[in-house]
Design a protein around this motif. Structure first.
Motif, PDB file in Angstrom:
ATOM      1  N   TYR A  95      28.976  47.265  59.511  1.00 35.39           N
ATOM      2  CA  TYR A  95      29.294  48.023  58.670  1.00 35.39           C
ATOM      3  C   TYR A  95      30.202  47.831  57.885  1.00 35.39           C
ATOM      4  O   TYR A  95      30.486  47.339  56.505  1.00 35.39           O
ATOM      5  CB  TYR A  95      28.084  49.415  58.049  1.00 35.39           C
ATOM      6  N   ALA A  96      31.319  47.987  58.620  1.00 35.12           N
ATOM      7  CA  ALA A  96      32.860  48.499  58.616  1.00 35.12           C
ATOM      8  C   ALA A  96      32.859  46.955  57.985  1.00 35.12           C
ATOM      9  O   ALA A  96      34.361  46.762  57.372  1.00 35.12           O
ATOM     10  CB  ALA A  96      33.518  48.457  59.474  1.00 35.12           C
ATOM     11  N   MET A  97      32.770  45.811  59.466  1.00 38.15           N
ATOM     12  CA  MET A  97      33.791  44.407  58.612  1.00 38.15           C
ATOM     13  C   MET A  97      32.665  44.059  57.349  1.00 38.15           C
ATOM     14  O   MET A  97      33.397  43.449  56.701  1.00 38.15           O
ATOM     15  CB  MET A  97      33.224  43.423  59.718  1.00 38.15           C
ATOM     16  N   LEU A  98      31.064  44.713  57.248  1.00 38.67           N
ATOM     17  CA  LEU A  98      30.847  43.894  56.198  1.00 38.67           C
ATOM     18  C   LEU A  98      31.712  44.532  54.735  1.00 38.67           C
ATOM     19  O   LEU A  98      32.504  44.308  53.960  1.00 38.67           O
ATOM     20  CB  LEU A  98      28.939  45.057  55.854  1.00 38.67           C
ATOM     21  N   THR A  99      31.760  45.639  54.860  1.00 38.43           N
ATOM     22  CA  THR A  99      33.032  46.453  54.093  1.00 38.43           C
ATOM     23  C   THR A  99      34.774  46.367  53.556  1.00 38.43           C
ATOM     24  O   THR A  99      34.673  45.666  52.241  1.00 38.43           O
ATOM     25  CB  THR A  99      32.692  48.218  54.311  1.00 38.43           C
ATOM     26  N   LEU A 100      34.808  45.653  54.707  1.00 40.90           N
ATOM     27  CA  LEU A 100      36.012  45.040  54.298  1.00 40.90           C
ATOM     28  C   LEU A 100      36.474  43.759  54.102  1.00 40.90           C
ATOM     29  O   LEU A 100      36.688  43.279  52.701  1.00 40.90           O
ATOM     30  CB  LEU A 100      36.528  44.978  55.796  1.00 40.90           C
ATOM     31  N   ALA A 101      35.009  42.835  54.205  1.00 39.13           N
ATOM     32  CA  ALA A 101      34.745  41.384  52.814  1.00 39.13           C
ATOM     33  C   ALA A 101      34.510  41.479  51.818  1.00 39.13           C
ATOM     34  O   ALA A 101      35.024  41.069  50.814  1.00 39.13           O
ATOM     35  CB  ALA A 101      33.373  40.662  53.483  1.00 39.13           C
ATOM     36  N   TYR A 102      33.406  42.903  51.603  1.00 45.77           N
ATOM     37  CA  TYR A 102      33.218  43.139  49.942  1.00 45.77           C
ATOM     38  C   TYR A 102      34.803  43.971  49.700  1.00 45.77           C
ATOM     39  O   TYR A 102      35.230  43.304  48.712  1.00 45.77           O
ATOM     40  CB  TYR A 102      32.385  44.286  50.195  1.00 45.77           C
ATOM     41  N   VAL A 103      35.307  44.355  50.037  1.00 51.40           N
ATOM     42  CA  VAL A 103      36.434  45.268  49.483  1.00 51.40           C
ATOM     43  C   VAL A 103      37.789  44.331  49.322  1.00 51.40           C
ATOM     44  O   VAL A 103      37.898  44.339  48.242  1.00 51.40           O
ATOM     45  CB  VAL A 103      37.022  46.131  49.917  1.00 51.40           C
ATOM     46  N   THR A 104      37.927  43.874  50.034  1.00 47.33           N
ATOM     47  CA  THR A 104      38.514  42.441  50.301  1.00 47.33           C
ATOM     48  C   THR A 104      38.328  41.340  49.049  1.00 47.33           C
ATOM     49  O   THR A 104      39.607  41.356  48.389  1.00 47.33           O
ATOM     50  CB  THR A 104      39.030  41.599  51.655  1.00 47.33           C
ATOM     51  N   SER A 105      37.393  40.984  48.736  1.00 46.04           N
ATOM     52  CA  SER A 105      37.337  40.247  48.046  1.00 46.04           C
ATOM     53  C   SER A 105      37.626  40.565  46.860  1.00 46.04           C
ATOM     54  O   SER A 105      37.173  39.685  45.933  1.00 46.04           O
ATOM     55  CB  SER A 105      35.717  39.574  48.321  1.00 46.04           C
ATOM     56  N   VAL A 106      36.854  41.639  46.348  1.00 43.96           N
ATOM     57  CA  VAL A 106      36.745  42.763  44.764  1.00 43.96           C
ATOM     58  C   VAL A 106      38.367  42.481  44.834  1.00 43.96           C
ATOM     59  O   VAL A 106      38.775  41.799  43.717  1.00 43.96           O
ATOM     60  CB  VAL A 106      36.147  43.536  45.172  1.00 43.96           C
ATOM     61  N   ALA A 107      39.313  42.667  45.300  1.00 44.61           N
ATOM     62  CA  ALA A 107      40.367  43.137  45.485  1.00 44.61           C
ATOM     63  C   ALA A 107      41.216  41.714  44.639  1.00 44.61           C
ATOM     64  O   ALA A 107      41.406  41.911  43.465  1.00 44.61           O
ATOM     65  CB  ALA A 107      41.624  43.655  46.165  1.00 44.61           C
ATOM     66  N   GLY A 108      41.256  41.052  45.831  1.00 43.49           N
ATOM     67  CA  GLY A 108      41.868  39.736  45.296  1.00 43.49           C
ATOM     68  C   GLY A 108      40.986  39.126  44.539  1.00 43.49           C
ATOM     69  O   GLY A 108      41.478  38.252  43.606  1.00 43.49           O
ATOM     70  N   SER A 109      39.937  38.734  44.115  1.00 41.45           N
ATOM     71  CA  SER A 109      39.055  38.475  43.167  1.00 41.45           C
ATOM     72  C   SER A 109      39.903  38.501  41.901  1.00 41.45           C
ATOM     73  O   SER A 109      40.127  38.170  40.252  1.00 41.45           O
ATOM     74  CB  SER A 109      37.157  38.285  43.235  1.00 41.45           C
ATOM     75  N   VAL A 110      39.952  40.200  41.639  1.00 34.46           N
ATOM     76  CA  VAL A 110      40.511  40.848  40.107  1.00 34.46           C
ATOM     77  C   VAL A 110      41.671  40.224  39.961  1.00 34.46           C
ATOM     78  O   VAL A 110      42.300  40.062  39.057  1.00 34.46           O
ATOM     79  CB  VAL A 110      40.153  42.489  39.911  1.00 34.46           C
ATOM     80  N   VAL A 111      43.005  40.509  40.812  1.00 32.77           N
ATOM     81  CA  VAL A 111      43.502  39.906  40.845  1.00 32.77           C
ATOM     82  C   VAL A 111      44.540  38.497  40.174  1.00 32.77           C
ATOM     83  O   VAL A 111      44.748  38.539  38.883  1.00 32.77           O
ATOM     84  CB  VAL A 111      44.555  39.905  42.316  1.00 32.77           C
ATOM     85  N   VAL A 112      43.356  37.749  41.036  1.00 33.78           N
ATOM     86  CA  VAL A 112      42.612  36.020  40.504  1.00 33.78           C
ATOM     87  C   VAL A 112      42.524  35.977  39.274  1.00 33.78           C
ATOM     88  O   VAL A 112      42.874  35.294  38.887  1.00 33.78           O
ATOM     89  CB  VAL A 112      42.630  35.352  41.251  1.00 33.78           C
ATOM     90  N   ALA A 113      41.333  37.143  38.943  1.00 34.09           N
ATOM     91  CA  ALA A 113      40.522  36.842  37.465  1.00 34.09           C
ATOM     92  C   ALA A 113      41.760  37.138  36.022  1.00 34.09           C
ATOM     93  O   ALA A 113      42.005  36.424  35.570  1.00 34.09           O
ATOM     94  CB  ALA A 113      39.963  37.417  37.058  1.00 34.09           C
ATOM     95  N   ALA A 114      42.917  38.765  37.011  1.00 36.36           N
ATOM     96  CA  ALA A 114      43.638  38.351  36.038  1.00 36.36           C
ATOM     97  C   ALA A 114      44.521  37.406  35.561  1.00 36.36           C
ATOM     98  O   ALA A 114      45.623  37.171  34.298  1.00 36.36           O
ATOM     99  CB  ALA A 114      45.019  39.792  36.295  1.00 36.36           C
ATOM    100  N   GLY A 115      45.819  36.906  36.897  1.00 34.92           N
ATOM    101  CA  GLY A 115      46.180  36.613  37.028  1.00 34.92           C
ATOM    102  C   GLY A 115      45.465  34.613  36.096  1.00 34.92           C
ATOM    103  O   GLY A 115      46.366  33.956  35.351  1.00 34.92           O
TER     104      GLY A 115
END
Length: 496
Positions: free
Chosen positions: A91-111
């Motif tokens: 679950y920890a690895m799954l959480t890291l994958a989703y949290v990282t992707s959410v953060a990265g994709s929001v930043v990229v979308a804003a850019g």
């Protein structure tokens, strides 16, 4: 190991490979079918230029997704099976994958939203492209998380869920909302709105299946050690995936950068058609790596070479007839999308040759990786990606989008021949024997039959009648020459 023992063991390994290949290919056929209809609708209603803008939008988004995922999809393929018996770690690895992707994709979308005019100025230089970029930037996080969820299904070996959502639900939703919006007269803006709606719905469907049908339904706060382990694996994968993008999609990106939206549209249709030829290879590649790794590290090298040869021959045989048909009927196939796309016939011809070479060498790249030559595989990918970018720039300036096709087809053909040579030199495995002559003869016969029908027929009648008789000629020739028992066994396993 005797030949009989290798053959008996090889059939067991082949059956294992075919189990995943059959389900995968069914899903891909359905997906390609929906995608084909969607693209026909888009090309017919949008024309070459606006379809090119839409296509270029998807290519730009696929580049951004490399960074928004940050290797998360491949990380799940490793860590979820590895920690199957450690629920907290999983679950920890799954959480890291989703949290990282959410953060990265929001930043990229804003850019993307803020930088849309600049992106347009350095690529298509079209105000409409800038507007569409801003409209659709919101879909980047949804697409990223959908891809991550698809990888989670594969990681827990639920190919049925993966196929149902990624290969059936997603393309069906896109056909309804993207194709439907364009068919109703909403043009490119309607396609952009449909892209947003379909991205949101696809993620919702994927998450519902993930939560209700699997045990991956909890969030765990990762430790520092979890994060270090995850990012130590995922970050380097980002650069590998970037090399893969350069290898596979840089040509389309540079066509838009150096030419026009119309050129992108014509070029992309030819690419879509040619990539249908990679379906058999993609199908057998689903489970071949795991089988190859097991056989290689267990020391069953004779069996591995036998499996490698049989799989390669069958992939080549399955890809050969559609390749010959695309080569002979290139203008007629492109005319299905509209008269403006027929000028891409030479692009299609070049890519057909390249994809047929891809089928001819079979899963050589995965065999290199599974036989402990992963760094050589990385070097192949990055080198071919950089070379592809350089050749595209030079040849596009000289020959237009024909130059892009020539550059990419040359690199694709060269790297595949190099891979099969590396497998032979490093491991002594060769997939080729006299049985490869049978599909070659059948391909020549079917090509002559189809070409003969170009005299009395044309357009859709030619595709149906000529293609039908060509297929009969191909199958009859194979039957007369004799089909290998191992091929029959493998095909039967795929169908079952």
């Amino acid at each position: 190991m005797t030949d009989d023992e290798a053959t008996a063991g090889g059939l067991g390994s082949l059956t294992s490979i075919s189990e995943g290949a059959g389900l995968f290919m069914i899903g891909r056929v359905i997906s390609k079918g929906f995608g084909f209809v969607t693209n026909v609708v888009l090309t017919r209603y949008l024309g070459t230029n606006r379809y090119g803008i839409y296509t270029y939008l998807l290519v730009v988004f696929s580049l951004f997704t490399v960074f928004t995922r940050l290797g998360g999809d491949k990380s799940l393929l490793r860590f979820l099976p590895e920690y199957e018996d450690d629920t907290r770690k999983r679950y920890a690895m799954l959480t890291l994958a989703y949290v990282t992707s959410v953060a990265g994709s929001v930043v990229v979308a804003a850019g993307v939203y803020l930088g849309a005019p600049l992106i347009s100025a350095y690529t298509l230089d079209d105000p409409l492209f800038a507007d569409v970029l801003r409209i659709t930037a919101i879909v980047i996080p949804f697409n990223t998380l959908s891809l991550l969820t698809f990888s989670a299904f594969k990681a827990i070996e639920r190919m049925d869920y993966h196929v149902a959502v990624a290969s059936v639900a997603r393309p069906a939703i896109r056909l309804v909302f993207i194709g439907g919006a364009v068919a109703l007269g909403y043009s490119l803006v309607g396609a952009a709105a449909g892209l947003i709606v379909s991205g949101i719905l696809t993620l919702l469907v994927a998450l519902v299946v993930l939560v209700r049908k699997t045990d991956l339904d909890s969030v765990v706060r990762p430790t520092r050690g979890d994060a270090e382990q995850y990012y130590d694996f995922s970050v380097p994968l980002t650069f590998t995936q970037l090399g893969s993008f350069l290898y596979n999609r840089i040509d389309l990106l540079m066509v838009g950068f150096l030419l026009t939206g119309s050129a992108v549209g014509v070029y992309n249709v030819a690419v879509i058609i040619s990539r249908l030829l990679s379906l058999p290879l993609s199908g057998f590649n689903q489970l071949f790596p795991a089988v190859a790794s097991r056989l290689y590290h267990d020391g069953n090298h004779d069996e591995l070479e036998s499996v490698y040869g049989t799989v390669t021959r069958l992939i080549f045989t399955l890809a050969l007839f559609p390749a010959v048909a695309a080569f002979v009927y290139a203008p007629e196939i492109l005319r299905v999308f509209g008269e403006g796309f027929v000028r891409g016939d030479r692009v299609l011809t070049l890519f057909v040759v390249a994809q047929l070479t891809n089928a001819l060498v079979g899963p050589s790249g995965y065999l290199l990786m599974m036989s402990d030559h992963q760094y050589l595989t990385l070097a192949n990918q990055l080198t071919s990606g950089v070379l592809n970018a350089v050749l595209n720039y030079v040849l596009i300036l000289e020959y237009g989008f024909i130059g892009a096709a020539l550059a990419t087809a040359t690199v694709l053909t060269a790297i595949n021949l190099i891979r099969v040579g590396q497998v032979w030199y490093l491991e002594g495995f060769s997939p080729y024997d006299r049985t490869f002559a049978k599909p070659v003869v059948a391909g020549v016969v079917s090509g002559l039959v189809m070409y003969a029908f170009t005299v009395p027929f044309q357009r859709y009648v030619l595709l149906v009648v000529g293609g039908g008789f060509g297929a009969v000629g191909f199958l009859v020739t194979l039957y007369v020459l004799g089909i290998d028992d191992r091929d029959i066994e493998l095909l039967r396993s795929v169908v079952e």
